[in-house]
Motif scaffolding. Sequence first.
Motif, PDB file in Angstrom:
ATOM      1  N   ILE A   1      -2.655  -2.140   2.971  1.00 22.80           N
ATOM      2  CA  ILE A   1      -2.093  -3.357   3.547  1.00 22.80           C
ATOM      3  C   ILE A   1      -1.366  -2.945   4.820  1.00 22.80           C
ATOM      4  O   ILE A   1      -0.671  -1.911   4.844  1.00 22.80           O
ATOM      5  N   TYR A   2      -1.496  -3.751   5.867  1.00 24.18           N
ATOM      6  CA  TYR A   2      -0.992  -3.348   7.189  1.00 24.18           C
ATOM      7  C   TYR A   2       0.280  -4.105   7.567  1.00 24.18           C
ATOM      8  O   TYR A   2       0.556  -5.201   7.052  1.00 24.18           O
ATOM      9  N   GLU A   3       1.027  -3.500   8.475  1.00 24.55           N
ATOM     10  CA  GLU A   3       2.292  -4.089   8.916  1.00 24.55           C
ATOM     11  C   GLU A   3       2.053  -5.454   9.547  1.00 24.55           C
ATOM     12  O   GLU A   3       1.115  -5.650  10.299  1.00 24.55           O
ATOM     13  N   ARG A   4       2.924  -6.403   9.208  1.00 25.13           N
ATOM     14  CA  ARG A   4       2.898  -7.789   9.685  1.00 25.13           C
ATOM     15  C   ARG A   4       1.724  -8.592   9.114  1.00 25.13           C
ATOM     16  O   ARG A   4       1.442  -9.677   9.570  1.00 25.13           O
ATOM     17  N   GLU A   5       1.088  -8.052   8.090  1.00 27.07           N
ATOM     18  CA  GLU A   5      -0.019  -8.765   7.470  1.00 27.07           C
ATOM     19  C   GLU A   5       0.515  -9.737   6.411  1.00 27.07           C
ATOM     20  O   GLU A   5       1.475  -9.453   5.706  1.00 27.07           O
ATOM     21  N   PHE A   6      -0.127 -10.898   6.309  1.00 27.93           N
ATOM     22  CA  PHE A   6       0.119 -11.840   5.211  1.00 27.93           C
ATOM     23  C   PHE A   6      -1.045 -11.624   4.253  1.00 27.93           C
ATOM     24  O   PHE A   6      -2.160 -12.069   4.507  1.00 27.93           O
ATOM     25  N   PHE A   7      -0.771 -10.934   3.160  1.00 25.50           N
ATOM     26  CA  PHE A   7      -1.827 -10.463   2.264  1.00 25.50           C
ATOM     27  C   PHE A   7      -1.697 -11.146   0.912  1.00 25.50           C
ATOM     28  O   PHE A   7      -0.594 -11.262   0.371  1.00 25.50           O
ATOM     29  N   SER A   8      -2.826 -11.580   0.351  1.00 26.69           N
ATOM     30  CA  SER A   8      -2.815 -12.250  -0.948  1.00 26.69           C
ATOM     31  C   SER A   8      -3.555 -11.444  -1.997  1.00 26.69           C
ATOM     32  O   SER A   8      -4.638 -10.913  -1.737  1.00 26.69           O
ATOM     33  N   LEU A   9      -2.958 -11.369  -3.192  1.00 26.82           N
ATOM     34  CA  LEU A   9      -3.639 -10.876  -4.385  1.00 26.82           C
ATOM     35  C   LEU A   9      -4.039 -12.105  -5.188  1.00 26.82           C
ATOM     36  O   LEU A   9      -3.175 -12.858  -5.663  1.00 26.82           O
ATOM     37  N   LEU A  10      -5.327 -12.301  -5.334  1.00 23.76           N
ATOM     38  CA  LEU A  10      -5.852 -13.525  -5.940  1.00 23.76           C
ATOM     39  C   LEU A  10      -6.703 -13.185  -7.147  1.00 23.76           C
ATOM     40  O   LEU A  10      -7.543 -12.279  -7.090  1.00 23.76           O
TER      41      LEU A  10
ATOM     42  N   LEU B   1       3.439 -10.153   0.962  1.00 22.82           N
ATOM     43  CA  LEU B   1       2.436  -9.949  -0.088  1.00 22.82           C
ATOM     44  C   LEU B   1       2.653 -11.033  -1.135  1.00 22.82           C
ATOM     45  O   LEU B   1       3.715 -11.105  -1.750  1.00 22.82           O
ATOM     46  N   ILE B   2       1.643 -11.875  -1.331  1.00 20.71           N
ATOM     47  CA  ILE B   2       1.765 -13.001  -2.244  1.00 20.71           C
ATOM     48  C   ILE B   2       0.781 -12.848  -3.395  1.00 20.71           C
ATOM     49  O   ILE B   2      -0.364 -12.443  -3.196  1.00 20.71           O
ATOM     50  N   VAL B   3       1.259 -13.137  -4.599  1.00 18.57           N
ATOM     51  CA  VAL B   3       0.410 -13.184  -5.796  1.00 18.57           C
ATOM     52  C   VAL B   3       0.164 -14.648  -6.130  1.00 18.57           C
ATOM     53  O   VAL B   3       1.110 -15.435  -6.204  1.00 18.57           O
ATOM     54  N   THR B   4      -1.095 -15.009  -6.303  1.00 22.39           N
ATOM     55  CA  THR B   4      -1.420 -16.405  -6.622  1.00 22.39           C
ATOM     56  C   THR B   4      -2.751 -16.484  -7.357  1.00 22.39           C
ATOM     57  O   THR B   4      -3.591 -15.599  -7.228  1.00 22.39           O
ATOM     58  N   HIS B   5      -2.896 -17.537  -8.148  1.00 22.30           N
ATOM     59  CA  HIS B   5      -4.202 -17.838  -8.739  1.00 22.30           C
ATOM     60  C   HIS B   5      -4.809 -19.055  -8.060  1.00 22.30           C
ATOM     61  O   HIS B   5      -5.896 -19.482  -8.402  1.00 22.30           O
ATOM     62  N   ASP B   6      -4.076 -19.613  -7.074  1.00 24.88           N
ATOM     63  CA  ASP B   6      -4.503 -20.812  -6.353  1.00 24.88           C
ATOM     64  C   ASP B   6      -5.370 -20.391  -5.162  1.00 24.88           C
ATOM     65  O   ASP B   6      -4.873 -19.844  -4.178  1.00 24.88           O
ATOM     66  N   GLN B   7      -6.672 -20.656  -5.253  1.00 24.93           N
ATOM     67  CA  GLN B   7      -7.599 -20.240  -4.199  1.00 24.93           C
ATOM     68  C   GLN B   7      -7.262 -20.884  -2.862  1.00 24.93           C
ATOM     69  O   GLN B   7      -7.280 -20.218  -1.818  1.00 24.93           O
ATOM     70  N   GLU B   8      -6.940 -22.183  -2.885  1.00 19.84           N
ATOM     71  CA  GLU B   8      -6.633 -22.896  -1.648  1.00 19.84           C
ATOM     72  C   GLU B   8      -5.417 -22.288  -0.959  1.00 19.84           C
ATOM     73  O   GLU B   8      -5.390 -22.137   0.260  1.00 19.84           O
ATOM     74  N   GLU B   9      -4.414 -21.952  -1.752  1.00 18.76           N
ATOM     75  CA  GLU B   9      -3.203 -21.353  -1.202  1.00 18.76           C
ATOM     76  C   GLU B   9      -3.517 -20.020  -0.530  1.00 18.76           C
ATOM     77  O   GLU B   9      -3.092 -19.755   0.600  1.00 18.76           O
ATOM     78  N   ALA B  10      -4.273 -19.172  -1.211  1.00 17.40           N
ATOM     79  CA  ALA B  10      -4.640 -17.877  -0.639  1.00 17.40           C
ATOM     80  C   ALA B  10      -5.457 -18.044   0.627  1.00 17.40           C
ATOM     81  O   ALA B  10      -5.246 -17.338   1.622  1.00 17.40           O
ATOM     82  N   MET B  11      -6.393 -18.995   0.623  1.00 12.30           N
ATOM     83  CA  MET B  11      -7.241 -19.227   1.794  1.00 12.30           C
ATOM     84  C   MET B  11      -6.411 -19.724   2.977  1.00 12.30           C
ATOM     85  O   MET B  11      -6.695 -19.418   4.133  1.00 12.30           O
ATOM     86  N   THR B  12      -5.369 -20.500   2.699  1.00  9.97           N
ATOM     87  CA  THR B  12      -4.556 -21.102   3.765  1.00  9.97           C
ATOM     88  C   THR B  12      -3.651 -20.083   4.440  1.00  9.97           C
ATOM     89  O   THR B  12      -3.599 -19.992   5.668  1.00  9.97           O
TER      90      THR B  12
END
Length: 382
Positions: A46-55, A208-219
């Motif tokens: 994961i890189y600096e300043r990245e908005f990364f999702s674990l889905l 770094l965000i954990v979510t099961h919501d596909q729309e949220e991760a895509m957004t």
Amino acid sequence: MAKSLGPVKRSFAPWTNPAEKPFIRFENVTKRFGPYTAVKNLTLDIYEREFFSLLGPSGCGKTTLMRMLAGFEEPTEGRILLQGKDLSGVPPYRRPTNMMFQSYALFPHMSVARNIAFGLEQDNLPKAEIEARVAEMLKLVKLEEFARRKPNQLSGGQRQRVALARSLAKRPKVLLLDEPLGALDRKLREETQFELMDIQQTLGLTFLIVTHDQEEAMTVSDRIAVMDKGELMQVATPAEIYEAPNSRYVADFIGDINIVEGTYAGEGPTPQFSRIACEGFEALVAHPCTAAPGSQVAFAIRPEKIRITRDAPAEIAVNMLQGEVLDIAYLGDFSVFIIELADGRTFRAAQANVSRLVDRPMTYGDQVFLSWPADAGLVLTR
């Protein structure tokens, strides 16, 4: 910036630069709880300043991965590096991370301002600096006028923003968000997603965000890691995950899709095309297939890429099906049609409702034709 598939929200793609060093690295990480393996030999950058999702679905290991980064769990095997430094043995309170929990965990007896100040007071910062930092956070989350209120005097969305401000007040290098918007209603959740993106880019932090919501991760995401049973299934940008899934699992998990089993029948008119023999029809796909002719593959196509008409399209011999309208879901901006084929299988087709009035709308029982261009479908080999 390297050419990307689909739209990108900003000119930011450090993962395409081999010389770029990752900010966070999970290196061959495994986590076991007794006989159960929650994370299996996982490597992720994961890189600096990245908005990364674990889905992924419940139990896929995404929260365990985040908790190991936060220091609440230790890897059974492997290492977690932050800016090249091994975090093994570093307690949570000494890591440059902060975690925003799904429950928000606000102190009910404290005002909004005191909740935000709590972590700063624990660090014994000077009073003037605490007051300045709290004022800065209140302005950032647009809650200046609510500073003296208690959490029970706020809406769900406002409480969520207080929790976010408290997490950001200590200026962590990495903000960890565990299902942060799950308690909000759909409209407020969508609004808050854009607020999170704005705040992340304003502060220049790594989220770094954990979510099961596909729309949220895509957004919200620059990139998404789709997980299943403790393993990474695909790591890519939202558009790449949606338009070019690397497996049946990812294709089926992200959004709606029609998947039909078939066999690879060889090249099409040129080597850049593939012919897929499915039961009842042949699909022509505008990208090459890596499988050997005769191999079991799957043809996949998203509902919105299918054209639905009453009359047969002219001069189409492949990429066409005929069936009957079995069901219709009117969703306002678009409608989803469930089409039953002659052999009993069903296909989904979506149609945008671009006009408020339709002279002759399709309805239940209508005989219709489904067709699509060669660049609309996918070949899935695993």
